[in-house]
Every structure is written in structure tokens, then in C-alpha cells.
Design a protein around this motif. Structure first.
Motif, PDB file in Angstrom:
ATOM      1  N   LYS A 237       1.060   3.892  -3.796  1.00  0.00           N
ATOM      2  CA  LYS A 237       0.092   5.073  -3.276  1.00  0.00           C
ATOM      3  C   LYS A 237      -0.673   4.530  -2.196  1.00  0.00           C
ATOM      4  CE  LYS A 237      -0.241   7.015  -8.012  1.00  0.00           C
ATOM      5  NZ  LYS A 237      -1.181   7.266  -9.041  1.00  0.00           N
ATOM      6  N   TYR A 240       2.072   4.522   0.682  1.00  0.00           N
ATOM      7  CA  TYR A 240       2.481   5.719   1.374  1.00  0.00           C
ATOM      8  C   TYR A 240       1.263   6.275   2.075  1.00  0.00           C
ATOM      9  CZ  TYR A 240       3.371  10.862   1.191  1.00  0.00           C
ATOM     10  OH  TYR A 240       3.464  12.049   1.800  1.00  0.00           O
ATOM     11  N   TYR A 243       1.678   4.778   5.433  1.00  0.00           N
ATOM     12  CA  TYR A 243       2.714   5.626   6.104  1.00  0.00           C
ATOM     13  C   TYR A 243       2.479   6.911   6.673  1.00  0.00           C
ATOM     14  CZ  TYR A 243       7.306   8.008   6.528  1.00  0.00           C
ATOM     15  OH  TYR A 243       8.234   8.601   6.872  1.00  0.00           O
ATOM     16  N   GLN A 244       1.660   7.633   6.012  1.00  0.00           N
ATOM     17  CA  GLN A 244       1.084   9.055   6.555  1.00  0.00           C
ATOM     18  C   GLN A 244       0.122   9.070   7.530  1.00  0.00           C
ATOM     19  OE1 GLN A 244       3.665  10.790   5.082  1.00  0.00           O
ATOM     20  NE2 GLN A 244       2.155  12.687   4.645  1.00  0.00           N
ATOM     21  N   TYR A 269       3.745   9.169  -3.996  1.00  0.00           N
ATOM     22  CA  TYR A 269       4.005   7.687  -3.815  1.00  0.00           C
ATOM     23  C   TYR A 269       5.662   7.846  -3.665  1.00  0.00           C
ATOM     24  CZ  TYR A 269       4.493   6.885  -8.587  1.00  0.00           C
ATOM     25  OH  TYR A 269       4.662   6.737 -10.008  1.00  0.00           O
ATOM     26  N   ARG A 270       6.249   6.758  -3.077  1.00  0.00           N
ATOM     27  CA  ARG A 270       7.961   7.180  -2.934  1.00  0.00           C
ATOM     28  C   ARG A 270       8.632   5.937  -3.787  1.00  0.00           C
ATOM     29  NH1 ARG A 270       9.880   6.673   2.988  1.00  0.00           N
ATOM     30  NH2 ARG A 270       8.647   4.660   2.811  1.00  0.00           N
ATOM     31  N   ASP A 273       9.324   2.699  -2.209  1.00  0.00           N
ATOM     32  CA  ASP A 273       8.271   1.903  -2.008  1.00  0.00           C
ATOM     33  C   ASP A 273       8.010   1.028  -3.562  1.00  0.00           C
ATOM     34  OD1 ASP A 273       8.050   2.567   0.738  1.00  0.00           O
ATOM     35  OD2 ASP A 273       6.369   4.030  -0.076  1.00  0.00           O
ATOM     36  N   ASN A 318      12.244   9.940  -2.266  1.00  0.00           N
ATOM     37  CA  ASN A 318      11.927   8.815  -1.383  1.00  0.00           C
ATOM     38  C   ASN A 318      11.419   9.364  -0.109  1.00  0.00           C
ATOM     39  OD1 ASN A 318      12.535   6.674  -3.047  1.00  0.00           O
ATOM     40  ND2 ASN A 318      14.675   6.827  -2.795  1.00  0.00           N
ATOM     41  N   GLY A 320       8.880  11.917   0.047  1.00  0.00           N
ATOM     42  CA  GLY A 320       7.396  12.007   0.153  1.00  0.00           C
ATOM     43  C   GLY A 320       7.038  13.276   0.368  1.00  0.00           C
TER      44      GLY A 320
END
Length: 581
Positions: A237, A240, A243-244, A269-270, A273, A318, A320
């Protein structure tokens, strides 16, 4: 006119009436049978009571009595220009007070709607000319339950109640768990029907216990693997979130542990990841036996991820995207847009994940009510409730029971109301059913079910429960806050288009002509295998959402080996054009 009888003893909320032999009533009127209402004439009021037993034993010899009857004192009608009924008794009867069968006008006073928030559910069994009303506010705000064995009209009663509630409360949202896929056509355009084909319930909305239940197929998790999951899910989490927000200075290099998420925080979350974090930890291990645990966990995640039956959870796993607002709006009809009701058809879900899916839905319904301060009320109706909140703590899924119990205990404070429907109330958690203050009880033959009801009903007319095994179809004993009195009533007729009907039912058809049976079976097997394999099988709109084989729905085809009555598309089953070996 001579009275039916007179009071001969009083004890608390119970009284005994001597039935006079000199009564001049006609034969239909004089039938003072069990379950009928009587009125006791007092100087300041008319006491309404119900006959619970009739006996010719121990009849007083000093009076002209032919039998005695036990009655429960339920309430009283207070006089004046506009007589009004109230529960409870303020002035008890005395010995010798006259007793009569209650007349039509008195019944109408008792069951007169007290406001506009009343729904018409049927008529009294004692007098079909008197309409039985239910107070919607009392029924919803204090929860309700519909109980009855299979085949007594329970599902039809649920359809009737919910349709009447929708009429009375057009702004109330309703969420119905449809275990057998039988309510899809009962509510017309007012309901949105969800199933595995059109539902999107992202896996990251599942809390730790729920996702573990999914990954391990409803079996207890392996402790070592659970420890790994509990460690890496919060980190996934955090990754992610980085990443965002990678365009923001400094966040890209931040430690995922510093984000502060727990394993149950409902943020995206993905899976890529998650698997990457597990693989990274596995690469740091030197002991080969320790790596096996990580291998098994990765394999378990990928197996579930690639299973087409779980597409409603893992689609775009994956990619998101925080779609929680859209999911909640879609599930719970915010805004309703003319469809305030959601029907969740559960029959098409993998059996291993039904409990965890129900847990997620119950939990989200309660949490949204909690954090929105109950500004948008929701009625959550749980069909076959004993499956999700069993009285036996050793069976079922604990988080589901906990989620249903939380709605039962605290939901009314936050505008989340509960409706339970079950054929086995004895198997339902007693704490949960005790929170339902309005009960609609249909025929129940099991002694354990009847015993549970006796403990749950607090009204003076608990003796009514002795009638439960002999109730007819559509007959109901209604207890609690939603009705004026404990009442034996009959649900009114439901229009044909509102009758529940299982979508899995296949009408009886003539057998397939000889020579085509094998091809028909092969076509069914092709569809069967396609539903559990990774290759795409085109949807056939003529077969409905569940893609059930329905010979009763004809469709023109050109293949000479297929009859039109089979409802099969030869283009989808080209292998049948080849001879079967």
C-alpha cells in the motif's frame, strides 16, 4: 345481548374467563376458539385480550358455565369521541366483568393506521375485512426478521414487504443478498441486479481476514504465509502511494513503512507490487527450505489471480486506481437514479468466497453509515441469514458473523437497518436475532426453532407461538414494535410479476430427439469448461447473466445437428461440427 362469558380470575397479564351456556349469540359468533380476540368491558376502558386455551375441566359449579378460557391481556381501548388503542393495561379487570368476542369496529380501532408511515401487508385471520398495517419506522429502525420453513411463502412475503417499503420510503436504499437468485425480477426497474459478471469488487477492499479466506479457499491459512502477508500488504500500500505521488518531490524516495498504513486500511495496492515484495524477501534468504514458503505463497496468489471465477475481484489487479468511491456508489445506489435497490445474486460466485464477499459488503455498509453519520439510510436484507451468522461458532466465517452482528447491535444509530430471512432461526446467532424487534413468523415445525422464538418474544402473547406448526401458506404471526398487537394475519396476494422465481429453474421440456443428445451434452461441457478456464468464451446474451443452459428459450441456428429448442449458438461450439470420437 348476553355476554359470551365473565372474568373468574386475574393474575398479572393473564385472566380466566368462564364461558356461559346461556349465551344467545349465533353459532358463528360463539366460536370462542384459541387465537381469537375478546374484549373485557371495564368502567373506564375496553381491555383487548387473546384466547390462548379453552378447557371444560375445573369449571366452577356455582355458575352456569360450560367451559373456561385463558386469555392474555394485551392492551386497552380508551373511550371518548375518537377511541384510541394503546398497548398495556392501566386498569385491570375485576371478577365478574363481562367478556365478548371483539367486534369489527373495535378491531378497526386497534389496527387503525396511526400515521402516514404505515404499509398494508394483508388482513387479519380473525376478520378478513380488517387490514393489517405495519409501522415502517418501527419495523426498520429496530430491525425485523421473516422466519418460516421452505414452501410456506416466505420469499413471497419478503417480496411483498420490500415492495411496500419501497412505496412508503422511496428515498430508502435497500441492499438484498439473494442467495438463490430468485428476486431478480420482483422489483422491476427499481432494482439493480448484480452478479459476478457485472460486479467489480477490488481485492484491496478486503481486509486481512477476508483476503486470507479468499487466497486459502475458505480453509485456515498457513501461519508462516500469514506472517509474510501481514508484513508485505502494508508495504504494498505504501509503494502504491509513492507511485501515485511520484511527481511530488521527496515522496518517491520515502520509506513505504513511513506511510503508516495497516493491513486493514482500505487503500489500493497492486498485486504486482505485493508479489515483488515477497520475491524480494525470498531472494535474501539462503536457506532453501525457507524459500519454499515464499514460493507457495506467490503460487497461491497467482493461482487465484488467474482463476476466471475471481475476475470480479482481480480485474485490473496490476493497474491500480482508487475506485472505492465509485464502488460504494455503485453498490449502495448513491445517487439512486430511480433504482434505490440493489440485488446481489450470490449463486454465481465461487462457493469458497461467498462468505468473504458477504463480509465485505456488510462491513462496508456499516462503515459508510458510521462515517457519514447516517445521512443516507440503508436497509440491509440478509437471505438465508443462518448461513452467515451461525449460532455454532465453529462453523462459518467469523468476520461475516461479526459484520452482521455489528449492524444488528449498532446499525440503527447510523441509519443502517437489518432484515433477516431464515428457515432455521435456531441455527442463527441468538444475539443477532434478539436485536430484531419485529418478527414475521410463518410455519415452523422444528421444536428448536419454536423454543428460540419463545425466548425472543417478550410480548404477553408468547402463547401464540403454539400456533406456529399449524399455520397455513401465507399465514403469519406478527410480533413486536411494528404491529399494534401480536397478530395472526394473512399476507395479501402478490402480483405475478413480483413473485420470486429462481433463475436457475429449467422448465420441463420434451426430451431431446435421439441422435442429438451427445452433441447437446458436448455443447454444455464446452460452456462448462469455458467458465473455469483462462481462454475467453463469448457471452451469449440470449442465455442471461448466468449463461445457464435454458432449452425453453429458443434461438434460430443453422447447424443441422442442433435443434432450435436447445438455445445454442453453433459459432460458439464449432468443435461440434466435427465427428465425436
Amino acid at each position: 345481548m348476553t355476554s359470551l362469558g365473565r372474568v373468574i380470575s386475574v393474575r398479572g397479564s393473564l385472566a380466566r374467563v368462564g364461558l356461559l351456556s346461556t349465551s344467545k349469540m349465533t353459532i358463528p359468533e360463539i366460536r370462542a376458539t384459541v387465537g381469537r380476540f375478546v374484549s373485557i368491558r371495564c368502567p373506564n376502558s375496553i381491555i383487548v385480550a387473546m384466547i390462548t386455551d379453552v378447557s371444560c375441566e375445573q369449571v366452577p359449579s356455582s355458575a352456569d358455565y360450560i367451559a373456561t378460557a385463558g386469555v392474555d391481556l394485551l392492551g386497552e381501548i380508551l373511550g371518548g369521541e375518537r377511541p384510541k388503542f394503546q398497548r398495556g393495561v392501566t386498569h385491570y379487570p375485576t371478577i365478574g366483568d363481562p367478556v365478548d368476542l371483539i367486534n369489527n369496529q373495535e378491531l378497526r380501532t386497534v389496527y387503525a393506521p396511526s400515521g402516514s408511515d404505515q404499509i398494508n401487508v394483508g388482513t387479519l385471520q380473525q376478520d378478513p375485512s380488517v387490514i393489517a398495517y405495519v409501522d415502517v419506522e418501527e419495523m426498520l429502525s429496530k430491525h425485523f426478521a421473516v422466519l418460516g420453513s421452505t414452501g410456506v411463502g416466505k420469499s413471497t412475503g419478503v417480496s411483498l414487504l420490500l415492495n411496500e417499503i419501497l412505496k412508503s420510503r422511496p428515498n430508502l436504499r435497500i441492499f438484498l443478498l439473494d442467495v438463490h437468485n430468485e428476486y431478480g425480477r420482483c422489483f422491476g426497474e427499481r432494482a439493480q441486479v448484480l452478479n459476478p459478471r457485472n460486479l467489480r469488487l477490488p481485492f484491496w477492499l478486503f481486509n486481512f481476514e477476508e483476503i486470507v479466506d479468499v487466497l486459502f479457499g475458505g480453509r485456515p491459512g498457513v501461519p508462516d504465509e500469514l506472517d509474510i502477508l501481514a508484513e508485505v500488504i502494508p508495504l504494498a500500500k505504501g509503494v502504491y502511494t509513492q507511485y501515485q505521488h511520484s511527481d511530488r518531490i521527496g515522496l518517491k524516495r520515502a520509506d513505504p513503512r513511513a506511510v503508516g498504513y495497516t493491513v486493514d486500511t482500505p487503500v489500493p495496492y497492486r498485486l504486482v507490487d505485493l508479489i515483488s515484495l515477497i520475491d524480494e524477501r525470498m531472494g535474501k534468504l539462503e536457506n532453501r527450505s525457507s524459500r519454499i514458503i515464499y514460493h507457495k505463497l506467490i503460487s497461491r496468489i497467482e493461482t487465484v489471480r488467474n482463476d476466471p471465477r475471481y475476475a470480479f475481484m482481480f480485474d485490473n489487479a496490476n493497474v491500480g486506481g482508487d475506485t472505492m468511491a465509485e464502488v460504494i456508489s455503485y453498490l449502495f445506489r448513491l445517487p439512486a437514479q430511480g433504482r434505490p435497490m440493489t440485488i446481489m445474486q450470490l449463486a454465481g460466485f465461487p462457493a469458497e468466497v461467498v462468505d468473504s464477499v458477504v463480509s465485505v459488503l456488510c462491513r462496508m455498509a456499516f462503515d459508510f453509515g458510521l462515517w457519514s453519520d447516517g445521512v443516507s439510510p440503508l436497509l440491509f436484507v440478509c437471505e438465508e441469514a443462518h448461513r452467515y451468522a451461525s449460532a455454532d461458532r465453529s462453523i462459518g466465517f467469523g468476520p461475516t458473523r461479526k459484520a452482521v452482528s455489528r449492524i444488528a447491535k449498532e446499525g440503527r444509530k447510523y441509519g443502517v437497518y437489518l432484515g433477516l430471512v431464515t428457515q432455521r432461526p435456531a441455527e442463527l446467532d441468538a444475539t443477532i436475532i434478539s436485536q430484531c424487534n419485529t418478527l414475521f413468523t410463518m410455519r415452523l415445525a422444528n421444536d428448536r426453532d419454536q423454543a428460540l422464538l419463545r425466548s425472543a418474544v417478550s410480548d404477553a402473547a408468547a402463547n401464540l407461538l403454539s400456533f406456529v406448526p399449524s399455520l397455513g401458506t401465507r399465514e403469519v404471526l406478527a410480533f413486536g414494535e411494528g404491529v399494534a398487537l401480536p397478530t395472526r394475519l394473512r399476507f395479501k396476494e402478490v402480483p405475478p410479476h413480483q413473485l420470486p422465481r429462481s433463475e436457475a429453474a429449467i422448465k420441463t421440456m420434451p426430451s431431446v430427439a435421439a441422435g442429438h443428445d451427445l452433441h447437446f451434452v458436448a455443447a454444455v461441457l464446452e460452456r462448462w469448461r469455458g467458465a473455469t478456464s483462462q481462454r475467453d468464451v463469448p457471452n451469449d446474451p440470449s442465455l442471461g447473466d448466468r449463461q445457464t443452459v435454458r432449452p425453453s428459450e429458443p434461438r434460430p441456428v443453422e447447424a443441422p445437428m442442433l435443434q432450435p429448442s436447445m438455445g445454442l449458438d453453433p459459432d460458439r461450439f464449432s468443435l461440434l461440427k466435427k465427428p465425436l470420437r
